[in-house]
Design an enzyme around this catalytic site. Structure first.
Site, short mmCIF file in Angstrom:
data_model
loop_
_atom_site.label_atom_id
_atom_site.label_comp_id
_atom_site.label_asym_id
_atom_site.label_seq_id
_atom_site.Cartn_x
_atom_site.Cartn_y
_atom_site.Cartn_z
N ASN A 9 -0.92 75.47 32.59
CA ASN A 9 -1.88 75.13 33.64
C ASN A 9 -3.25 75.61 33.18
O ASN A 9 -3.51 76.81 33.17
CB ASN A 9 -1.46 75.84 34.95
CG ASN A 9 -2.47 75.65 36.06
OD1 ASN A 9 -3.41 74.85 35.93
ND2 ASN A 9 -2.30 76.37 37.15
N LYS A 11 -6.02 75.20 34.61
CA LYS A 11 -6.92 75.52 35.72
C LYS A 11 -8.30 74.90 35.47
O LYS A 11 -8.37 73.83 34.88
CB LYS A 11 -6.98 77.05 35.95
CG LYS A 11 -5.58 77.64 36.08
CD LYS A 11 -5.55 79.07 36.57
CE LYS A 11 -4.11 79.54 36.65
NZ LYS A 11 -3.99 80.90 37.18
N HIS A 96 -0.08 75.44 44.15
CA HIS A 96 -0.47 76.64 43.40
C HIS A 96 -1.12 77.63 44.37
O HIS A 96 -1.85 77.24 45.27
CB HIS A 96 -1.43 76.28 42.26
CG HIS A 96 -1.61 77.41 41.30
ND1 HIS A 96 -2.42 78.49 41.59
CD2 HIS A 96 -1.04 77.67 40.11
CE1 HIS A 96 -2.35 79.36 40.59
NE2 HIS A 96 -1.52 78.89 39.68
N GLU A 98 -3.59 79.47 44.11
CA GLU A 98 -5.06 79.38 44.19
C GLU A 98 -5.47 78.27 45.15
O GLU A 98 -6.49 78.37 45.84
CB GLU A 98 -5.64 79.16 42.78
CG GLU A 98 -5.53 80.44 41.96
CD GLU A 98 -5.37 80.24 40.47
OE1 GLU A 98 -5.61 79.12 39.96
OE2 GLU A 98 -4.98 81.21 39.79
N GLU A 168 5.56 82.05 41.15
CA GLU A 168 4.39 82.75 40.65
C GLU A 168 3.96 83.82 41.65
O GLU A 168 3.27 83.52 42.62
CB GLU A 168 3.23 81.75 40.47
CG GLU A 168 3.55 80.64 39.48
CD GLU A 168 2.28 80.06 38.86
OE1 GLU A 168 2.22 80.04 37.63
OE2 GLU A 168 1.37 79.67 39.60
N GLY A 174 -3.10 86.18 36.45
CA GLY A 174 -4.39 86.51 35.87
C GLY A 174 -4.74 87.99 35.92
O GLY A 174 -5.87 88.38 35.67
N SER A 214 0.85 85.98 34.24
CA SER A 214 0.63 86.81 33.05
C SER A 214 1.79 86.71 32.04
O SER A 214 2.13 87.69 31.38
CB SER A 214 0.38 88.27 33.44
OG SER A 214 -0.77 88.36 34.25
P1 13P Z 1 -1.81 83.48 34.19
O1 13P Z 1 -0.78 83.14 33.14
O2 13P Z 1 -3.22 83.39 33.69
O3 13P Z 1 -1.50 84.76 34.90
O4 13P Z 1 -1.71 82.31 35.31
C1 13P Z 1 -0.48 81.95 35.80
C2 13P Z 1 -0.64 80.75 36.63
O5 13P Z 1 -1.23 80.80 37.70
C3 13P Z 1 -0.13 79.47 36.13
O6 13P Z 1 -0.16 78.49 37.10
#
Ligand code: 13P
Length: 251
Positions: A9, A11, A96, A98, A168, A174, A214
């Site tokens: 992803n 983002k 997601h 976010e 997740e 992150g 992560s």
């Molecule tokens: P990170 O791997 O940067 O923690 O992000 C995970 C994520 O949100 C994938 O959709």
């Protein structure tokens, strides 16, 4: 047998030329990944058509990061499932954290989006996960089970063949803080049980459940060794083709 998948992803990262270069680097290294591991990348909307050209014939799947909850029409700024299919997508990520957190994505909206996506022929990578408060209160199993029920209990066993779940934990995204393999596995097993309660053990057994948060080359092997963890949804580490492929080689 359920499929192993490593999905990236991206983002809101990379310009179009940078994204095309990253996709080319992934394709160049993808040949080294065993055929039983599916690779998928999810660039921003603006990149999809160009990246689709790069991925042609490579076996690497293309995913969007979201889709509209409407079919078409006067919805300025939105991107429909038909647009995604016409741009070359085979998947879309939905729900997601976010998007849930910053853009008001509700489980109800996710039912609509999932229905539209499946109807257009896309596979859906549905994200679920608890936040830090919920984990500290010991509510992680309830929160994740509710998210799964609220969305996926509206679909059929046949639909489940095109649903991938991504667990997740919000506190691990992150932050550099990964769930331990035990913490991830117990939630994955719980998700599979919630799916089995509705669709039967056979269907639940075939659903690919990814871990995200992560995940990187240094911890992927331990996570992927767990019986209910079928791969990863990778954020930061997917922006580096070497790291992304190293993760895909961690089964
Ligand atoms: P990170 O791997 O940067 O923690 O992000 C995970 C994520 O949100 C994938 O959709």
């Amino acid at each position: 047998m359920r499929k192993k998948i490593v999905a990236g992803n991206w983002k809101m990262n990379t310009t179009v030329p940078e994204g095309v270069e990253l996709a080319k680097a992934v394709v160049a290294k993808a040949a080294g990944v065993p055929s039983e591991v599916g690779l998928v990348i999810a660039p921003p909307f603006t990149h999809l058509a160009c990246v689709a050209e790069v991925l042609k014939g490579s076996g690497v799947g293309l995913s969007a990061q979201n889709c509209a909850d409407k079919e078409k029409g006067a919805f300025t700024g939105e991107v429909s499932v038909d647009m995604l299919v016409s741009a070359g997508c085979g998947y879309t990520i939905l729900g997601h954290s976010e998007r849930r957190q910053y853009y008001g994505e509700t489980d109800d909206k996710l039912v609509t989006k999932t229905r539209l996506a499946l109807g257009a022929g896309l596979s859906v990578i549905l994200c679920v996960g608890e936040n830090l408060d919920e984990r500290e209160q010991g509510r992680q199993f309830d929160v994740v089970s509710e998210q799964i029920k609220n969305v996926l209990y509206n679909f059929s066993a046949e639909d489940m063949a095109r649903i991938i779940v991504a667990y997740e934990p919000v506190w691990a995204i992150g932050t550099g803080k990964t769930a331990t393999a035990e913490q991830a596995e117990e939630i994955h097993a719980c998700i599979r049980k919630v799916l089995a309660d509705k669709f039967g053990a056979g269907v639940a057994d075939d659903v690919t459940i990814l871990y995200g948060g992560s995940c990187k080359p240094s911890n992927a092997r331990e996570l992927f060794a767990c019986p209910d963890i079928d791969g990863g949804l990778i954020g930061g580490a997917a922006l580096n083709a070497d790291d992304f492929i190293k993760i895909a080689l961690s089964f």
